[in-house]
Every structure is written in C-alpha cells, then in structure tokens.
Motif scaffolding. Sequence first.
Motif, PDB file in Angstrom:
ATOM      1  N   THR A   1       0.831  -1.187   0.000  1.00 43.38           N
ATOM      2  CA  THR A   1       0.000   0.000   0.000  1.00 43.38           C
ATOM      3  C   THR A   1       0.870   1.244   0.000  1.00 43.38           C
ATOM      4  O   THR A   1       2.070   1.186   0.278  1.00 43.38           O
ATOM      5  N   LEU A   2       0.250   2.356  -0.268  1.00 43.27           N
ATOM      6  CA  LEU A   2       0.967   3.622  -0.295  1.00 43.27           C
ATOM      7  C   LEU A   2       1.542   3.964   1.084  1.00 43.27           C
ATOM      8  O   LEU A   2       2.666   4.444   1.204  1.00 43.27           O
ATOM      9  N   GLY A   3       0.770   3.688   2.134  1.00 40.61           N
ATOM     10  CA  GLY A   3       1.241   3.963   3.496  1.00 40.61           C
ATOM     11  C   GLY A   3       2.477   3.167   3.852  1.00 40.61           C
ATOM     12  O   GLY A   3       3.412   3.675   4.477  1.00 40.61           O
ATOM     13  N   ARG A   4       2.498   1.907   3.461  1.00 42.06           N
ATOM     14  CA  ARG A   4       3.651   1.042   3.739  1.00 42.06           C
ATOM     15  C   ARG A   4       4.889   1.544   2.992  1.00 42.06           C
ATOM     16  O   ARG A   4       5.986   1.564   3.529  1.00 42.06           O
ATOM     17  N   ALA A   5       4.697   1.944   1.737  1.00 36.56           N
ATOM     18  CA  ALA A   5       5.810   2.468   0.952  1.00 36.56           C
ATOM     19  C   ALA A   5       6.327   3.773   1.563  1.00 36.56           C
ATOM     20  O   ALA A   5       7.536   3.991   1.651  1.00 36.56           O
ATOM     21  N   ALA A   6       5.429   4.634   1.999  1.00 34.95           N
ATOM     22  CA  ALA A   6       5.830   5.896   2.628  1.00 34.95           C
ATOM     23  C   ALA A   6       6.615   5.635   3.908  1.00 34.95           C
ATOM     24  O   ALA A   6       7.645   6.274   4.158  1.00 34.95           O
ATOM     25  N   GLU A   7       6.146   4.693   4.723  1.00 35.32           N
ATOM     26  CA  GLU A   7       6.855   4.353   5.962  1.00 35.32           C
ATOM     27  C   GLU A   7       8.281   3.906   5.667  1.00 35.32           C
ATOM     28  O   GLU A   7       9.224   4.313   6.340  1.00 35.32           O
ATOM     29  N   THR A   8       8.438   3.073   4.644  1.00 31.86           N
ATOM     30  CA  THR A   8       9.747   2.531   4.306  1.00 31.86           C
ATOM     31  C   THR A   8      10.677   3.592   3.739  1.00 31.86           C
ATOM     32  O   THR A   8      11.784   3.791   4.240  1.00 31.86           O
ATOM     33  N   PHE A   9      10.250   4.270   2.705  1.00 30.55           N
ATOM     34  CA  PHE A   9      11.145   5.173   1.994  1.00 30.55           C
ATOM     35  C   PHE A   9      11.354   6.513   2.686  1.00 30.55           C
ATOM     36  O   PHE A   9      12.400   7.136   2.540  1.00 30.55           O
ATOM     37  N   LEU A  10      10.386   6.952   3.467  1.00 29.00           N
ATOM     38  CA  LEU A  10      10.538   8.204   4.205  1.00 29.00           C
ATOM     39  C   LEU A  10      11.033   7.976   5.632  1.00 29.00           C
ATOM     40  O   LEU A  10      11.206   8.916   6.391  1.00 29.00           O
ATOM     41  N   ARG A  11      11.232   6.699   5.987  1.00 27.06           N
ATOM     42  CA  ARG A  11      11.704   6.306   7.321  1.00 27.06           C
ATOM     43  C   ARG A  11      10.816   6.871   8.423  1.00 27.06           C
ATOM     44  O   ARG A  11      11.293   7.415   9.422  1.00 27.06           O
ATOM     45  N   LEU A  12       9.524   6.730   8.236  1.00 28.60           N
ATOM     46  CA  LEU A  12       8.562   7.251   9.203  1.00 28.60           C
ATOM     47  C   LEU A  12       8.480   6.337  10.426  1.00 28.60           C
ATOM     48  O   LEU A  12       8.460   5.114  10.296  1.00 28.60           O
ATOM     49  N   PRO A  13       8.403   6.909  11.614  1.00 30.04           N
ATOM     50  CA  PRO A  13       8.360   6.112  12.857  1.00 30.04           C
ATOM     51  C   PRO A  13       6.936   5.663  13.198  1.00 30.04           C
ATOM     52  O   PRO A  13       6.337   6.109  14.167  1.00 30.04           O
ATOM     53  N   TRP A  14       6.400   4.752  12.399  1.00 33.33           N
ATOM     54  CA  TRP A  14       5.019   4.299  12.584  1.00 33.33           C
ATOM     55  C   TRP A  14       4.916   2.919  13.220  1.00 33.33           C
ATOM     56  O   TRP A  14       3.827   2.448  13.502  1.00 33.33           O
ATOM     57  N   ALA A  15       6.021   2.256  13.454  1.00 34.85           N
ATOM     58  CA  ALA A  15       5.978   0.887  13.985  1.00 34.85           C
ATOM     59  C   ALA A  15       6.017   0.888  15.506  1.00 34.85           C
ATOM     60  O   ALA A  15       6.296   1.903  16.141  1.00 34.85           O
ATOM     61  N   GLY A  16       5.752  -0.263  16.079  1.00 39.23           N
ATOM     62  CA  GLY A  16       5.782  -0.400  17.526  1.00 39.23           C
ATOM     63  C   GLY A  16       5.790  -1.854  17.941  1.00 39.23           C
ATOM     64  O   GLY A  16       5.912  -2.759  17.115  1.00 39.23           O
ATOM     65  N   VAL A  17       5.662  -2.069  19.241  1.00 35.83           N
ATOM     66  CA  VAL A  17       5.602  -3.410  19.821  1.00 35.83           C
ATOM     67  C   VAL A  17       4.316  -3.510  20.621  1.00 35.83           C
ATOM     68  O   VAL A  17       3.965  -2.588  21.361  1.00 35.83           O
ATOM     69  N   VAL A  18       3.631  -4.640  20.487  1.00 37.43           N
ATOM     70  CA  VAL A  18       2.370  -4.872  21.175  1.00 37.43           C
ATOM     71  C   VAL A  18       2.547  -6.001  22.182  1.00 37.43           C
ATOM     72  O   VAL A  18       3.179  -7.011  21.881  1.00 37.43           O
ATOM     73  N   PHE A  19       1.996  -5.831  23.384  1.00 40.56           N
ATOM     74  CA  PHE A  19       1.988  -6.869  24.421  1.00 40.56           C
ATOM     75  C   PHE A  19       0.602  -7.507  24.457  1.00 40.56           C
ATOM     76  O   PHE A  19      -0.407  -6.801  24.501  1.00 40.56           O
ATOM     77  N   PHE A  20       0.558  -8.838  24.431  1.00 43.17           N
ATOM     78  CA  PHE A  20      -0.695  -9.575  24.496  1.00 43.17           C
ATOM     79  C   PHE A  20      -0.643 -10.489  25.708  1.00 43.17           C
ATOM     80  O   PHE A  20       0.229 -11.343  25.811  1.00 43.17           O
ATOM     81  N   ASP A  21      -1.573 -10.316  26.647  1.00 41.44           N
ATOM     82  CA  ASP A  21      -1.569 -11.099  27.883  1.00 41.44           C
ATOM     83  C   ASP A  21      -2.428 -12.351  27.813  1.00 41.44           C
ATOM     84  O   ASP A  21      -2.643 -13.020  28.823  1.00 41.44           O
ATOM     85  N   GLY A  22      -2.925 -12.679  26.643  1.00 40.16           N
ATOM     86  CA  GLY A  22      -3.795 -13.833  26.474  1.00 40.16           C
ATOM     87  C   GLY A  22      -5.246 -13.442  26.291  1.00 40.16           C
ATOM     88  O   GLY A  22      -6.060 -14.234  25.827  1.00 40.16           O
ATOM     89  N   LYS A  23      -5.573 -12.217  26.663  1.00 38.41           N
ATOM     90  CA  LYS A  23      -6.942 -11.721  26.524  1.00 38.41           C
ATOM     91  C   LYS A  23      -6.996 -10.393  25.778  1.00 38.41           C
ATOM     92  O   LYS A  23      -7.856 -10.186  24.938  1.00 38.41           O
ATOM     93  N   THR A  24      -6.106  -9.487  26.133  1.00 35.96           N
ATOM     94  CA  THR A  24      -6.103  -8.173  25.496  1.00 35.96           C
ATOM     95  C   THR A  24      -4.712  -7.824  24.995  1.00 35.96           C
ATOM     96  O   THR A  24      -3.708  -8.308  25.521  1.00 35.96           O
ATOM     97  N   ALA A  25      -4.690  -6.957  24.001  1.00 35.78           N
ATOM     98  CA  ALA A  25      -3.427  -6.485  23.436  1.00 35.78           C
ATOM     99  C   ALA A  25      -3.330  -4.987  23.660  1.00 35.78           C
ATOM    100  O   ALA A  25      -4.333  -4.281  23.646  1.00 35.78           O
ATOM    101  N   ARG A  26      -2.093  -4.527  23.893  1.00 34.40           N
ATOM    102  CA  ARG A  26      -1.871  -3.097  24.033  1.00 34.40           C
ATOM    103  C   ARG A  26      -0.471  -2.759  23.536  1.00 34.40           C
ATOM    104  O   ARG A  26       0.454  -3.570  23.647  1.00 34.40           O
ATOM    105  N   ARG A  27      -0.349  -1.588  22.971  1.00 41.33           N
ATOM    106  CA  ARG A  27       0.939  -1.136  22.438  1.00 41.33           C
ATOM    107  C   ARG A  27       1.821  -0.697  23.605  1.00 41.33           C
ATOM    108  O   ARG A  27       1.408   0.115  24.435  1.00 41.33           O
TER     109      ARG A  27
END
Length: 84
Positions: A1-27
């Motif tokens: 997608t365009l967003g993915r390409a923009a993230e890659t080539f413009l080095r945008l800080p859009w990524a993260g890490v998510v914690f999942f406790d078995g029931k809910t997920a949170r960044r």
Amino acid sequence: TLGRAAETFLRLPWAGVVFFDGKTARRVVEGLRYSNGIALSADLTTLFVTETTGRRLLGYSIQPSGDLVLQATLDAETGLDNIS
C-alpha cells in the motif's frame, strides 16, 4: 500500500511493539522505524527489537506488567532485519 511504501522510503516512525496477555493487546512501544525483527533473551528478561530503516538494535527490560523499558541502543551502519 501507499502507506507502507511511505513508511519505508521516508523512514517514518510508525511501527511499535504490542503486548498480548492472552486476553487483550496493548501497544507498549511506539515510534519505531520499520521494526522488523524481535527476539527474547534466554533468561526472558530482555526483549530485542530491530529497526530496519532506523538502523538500530534496541534492548528493552521486560516489566512484570508487560511494559518495556529501553535499556540499550546499538546504532548500526546497516538496516537490521529478522533476528534470532
């Protein structure tokens, strides 16, 4: 997608890490540049995350709550990818 390409080539800080406790997920980490690799230390106390376009290896201590606290940053001269 365009967003993915923009993230890659413009080095945008859009990524993260998510914690999942078995029931809910949170960044638990935000603002990473194309994080594309993650590994857990043998003693289960440290989480390592790579930033491919950020060219860094990050080491986080894992808190009992699942929160992560940045402990170390290694700047690389190359795009880091999958780690094990």
